[in-house]
Design an enzyme around this catalytic site. Sequence first.
Site: not given
Length: 346
Positions: A241-242
């Site tokens: 994520h991210n």
Amino acid sequence: MTENEGLSITELARRVNGKVLGDPAYLIYGVSGVSESTAETITFAETEQYLSEALKSKAGAVIVPDGFTAKGKNMIVVKKPRLAFARIAAVFAPNVFYRPGIDPTSTIADSVVIGENVSIHPYVVIDEGAEIADHVILAPGVYIGAGVKVGESSILHPGVVVEYDTVIGKKVMIHSGTVIGSDGYGFVTDQDGHHKIPQLGKVIIEDDVEIGANVTIDRGTSGPTVIGRGTKTDNLIQLAHNVQIGEENLLVAQVGIAGSSKTGRRVILGGKTGVVGHLEIGDNTTVASASVITKDTPSGVFYSGSPAQDHKKELREQAARRKMPQLLKRISKLEKKIKELEEKLN
């Protein structure tokens, strides 16, 4: 182009800004390596050695670099033969999933917006609010989640899963088994167990990206996970994520990048490279296979090892480690001699 349709050497040379030596009207029907070439195929040679082999082959034509001259073969002279070969190969490559129309077995929500000349194959599912642009190909069994946007001329191979709110740019190719937009790995732990942190971000895949088979790209926790324009990934890659992947990166098989790490432009990560979370990798950095990045890297470096460091330094340390058994034996002998000398002195 259609199957069995040939193109003249002149036409092929025009497509790669090359110069023709030989018969300009000679027809080529496909590409090949030197060993499997036929009179109907074109191959390439980048060095004198390979040119010699190509001239002895059955190939109908050879792509060669500037300065190469020879007789007995049709040739296309270019600055970069391998690049020209790739572009010519793309001309002859079959687009097996190009079948304009919507298969009746597909399931498409009423609110979906579909462009022109799309190829939607059997058992494709497209959820509410999705947008499918012109010339998109969705191969059998693709799932497109709610609110997903797929850009013009993108191709999704069989079994690709694209979760909700993902944005896919133009001319993106995604290979079979890849999952985009799955939840990021986020939990809070207390005495009662592990509690899931909702993953509310999205995934943005920019134009001209190619994603290999069985890749997983997690959605962001809040902001997006981003794959930059022109990046190419191999198979079996995990992007958490991210993660922010810069433009024109090359990620080789089994690379894993932990949450919130960022790569610059034209970064190359060799196979099985691991990147821990919240790091930044500078532009034009190359990391050798099976390395582990544990700290930020500057731009333009070549790193290797675990933990990764300057490649030359890592090689020196590897050489030193290989000498350790011999050094330990020498140390043992020296200790024995010192002990003998001490006993004599005493």
